[in-house]
Design a protein around this motif. Sequence first.
Motif, short mmCIF file in Angstrom:
data_model
loop_
_atom_site.label_atom_id
_atom_site.label_comp_id
_atom_site.label_asym_id
_atom_site.label_seq_id
_atom_site.Cartn_x
_atom_site.Cartn_y
_atom_site.Cartn_z
N ASP A 40 55.08 80.88 5.71
CA ASP A 40 53.88 80.64 6.53
C ASP A 40 52.59 80.99 5.80
O ASP A 40 51.52 81.08 6.44
N GLY A 41 52.66 81.19 4.49
CA GLY A 41 51.46 81.44 3.70
C GLY A 41 50.94 80.14 3.07
O GLY A 41 51.52 79.08 3.24
N PRO A 42 49.84 80.23 2.33
CA PRO A 42 49.28 79.03 1.69
C PRO A 42 50.27 78.34 0.76
O PRO A 42 50.34 77.10 0.73
N VAL A 43 51.03 79.14 -0.01
CA VAL A 43 52.01 78.55 -0.92
C VAL A 43 53.08 77.80 -0.15
O VAL A 43 53.47 76.67 -0.51
N ASP A 44 53.55 78.39 0.94
CA ASP A 44 54.58 77.75 1.75
C ASP A 44 54.07 76.44 2.34
O ASP A 44 54.77 75.41 2.30
N HIS A 45 52.87 76.45 2.87
CA HIS A 45 52.31 75.23 3.46
C HIS A 45 52.12 74.15 2.40
O HIS A 45 52.39 72.96 2.66
N ARG A 71 64.75 75.56 1.09
CA ARG A 71 63.81 76.50 1.73
C ARG A 71 64.35 76.98 3.07
O ARG A 71 64.32 78.17 3.38
N SER A 72 64.86 76.05 3.87
CA SER A 72 65.40 76.41 5.18
C SER A 72 66.60 77.34 5.05
O SER A 72 66.72 78.34 5.77
N GLU A 73 67.49 77.04 4.10
CA GLU A 73 68.67 77.89 3.90
C GLU A 73 68.28 79.27 3.39
O GLU A 73 68.87 80.29 3.80
N LEU A 74 67.30 79.33 2.50
CA LEU A 74 66.84 80.62 1.98
C LEU A 74 66.27 81.49 3.09
O LEU A 74 66.53 82.71 3.14
N LEU A 75 65.51 80.89 3.98
CA LEU A 75 64.94 81.66 5.09
C LEU A 75 66.03 82.17 6.02
O LEU A 75 65.97 83.31 6.51
N ASP A 76 67.03 81.34 6.28
CA ASP A 76 68.13 81.77 7.15
C ASP A 76 68.90 82.94 6.54
O ASP A 76 69.23 83.91 7.24
N VAL A 77 69.19 82.84 5.24
CA VAL A 77 69.94 83.91 4.59
C VAL A 77 69.08 85.17 4.46
O VAL A 77 69.59 86.29 4.59
N THR A 78 67.79 85.01 4.21
CA THR A 78 66.90 86.16 4.05
C THR A 78 66.90 87.04 5.30
O THR A 78 66.79 88.28 5.20
N HIS A 79 67.01 86.43 6.47
CA HIS A 79 66.99 87.19 7.72
C HIS A 79 68.38 87.59 8.19
O HIS A 79 68.54 88.07 9.31
N ALA A 80 69.38 87.41 7.35
CA ALA A 80 70.74 87.80 7.73
C ALA A 80 70.89 89.32 7.68
O ALA A 80 70.14 90.03 6.99
#
Length: 324
Positions: free
Chosen positions: A136-141, A209-218
């Motif tokens: 949700d930062g500038p780089v992500d957008h 990106r989606s998979e990384l975010l899911d695993v990061t919050h595991a």
Amino acid sequence: MFTFSSIKNVTWRIVKRFLSRVLPVVIGVVVAVFFLLRLVPGDPARIILGDQATDASVIALREQLGLDQPVWVQFSHFVTQLFTHFDTGESLVYGESTRTLILERAPLSLGIVAIAVMLTLAIAVPLSVAAASHQDGPVDHMVRVIPAVGMGMPTFWVGLLLIIVFAVNLKWLPVGGIGDGPLQPFLSLVLPGVAVAIAAIPPLVRSLRSELLDVTHADFVTTLRAAHIPERTIQFRHVLRNAAVPTLNLFGVNVAFMIGGTLVVEKVFAINGVGSLLFNAISSRDFPVVQGVALYCAFFVVLITIIVDLCSAAIDPRLRLGSS
């Protein structure tokens, strides 16, 4: 360390994938390519001889090429030729073995695919990691917007744009064709490879990106951080590894689209590869060549699928256990 049990499991996995994926695909492609081509209007003998040819010469050429025989007889000859010589017969136009014609041009097409694969991995993985690390930062957008734009651009249009910018204006790379210098063959394939990669990068970035975010919050990642494991180790050894399997499967599918994109891009860059051979064969109704290109591409796609499946099993031990 390889053991007899692990080698046995890998061998059995390859055999199962061959029986469940390769054979059905090969049979389906063989049947579809043979019969669908014959539903298209047009007489190959008439096209080869031209509109001014007499009916007698057309009939004689049809007999010479075996086109006057019943379809089931032609199909039996086609299947026999395929499984005994790994060939679909002689070209109706060139008079050469289709296997020879395809293998002569295959290095150029495979070179474009190889460059596209390397560029896709080299760009998609860092962008995905950067986007997930700055959610949700500038780089992500920025990373999320750029792939969305890339998905809307046709491959042939991207190729023309690359020619104008990097070949015509900047003169960094050749406009088209294959040069004769030491590095010219490689440089001639760079722009086509970039054009194909641009079309393949967006879906991989979004998926990884989606998979990384899911695993990061595991939960297991939270436990690793509580154990004071270095963040770099967590990201690259645990998060990226667990997120790679779904994206790797998607990448295997994208390789098939890369092959299709390569066949189109070759025409844009005037490269005499398999794509140019295919389009010329379609326009001249050269049945054996079209069938040969389709079958060789199908074999290559299935081979990539099996390799991706084995890589997924190497990354995730649960897949190895599930296959044993």
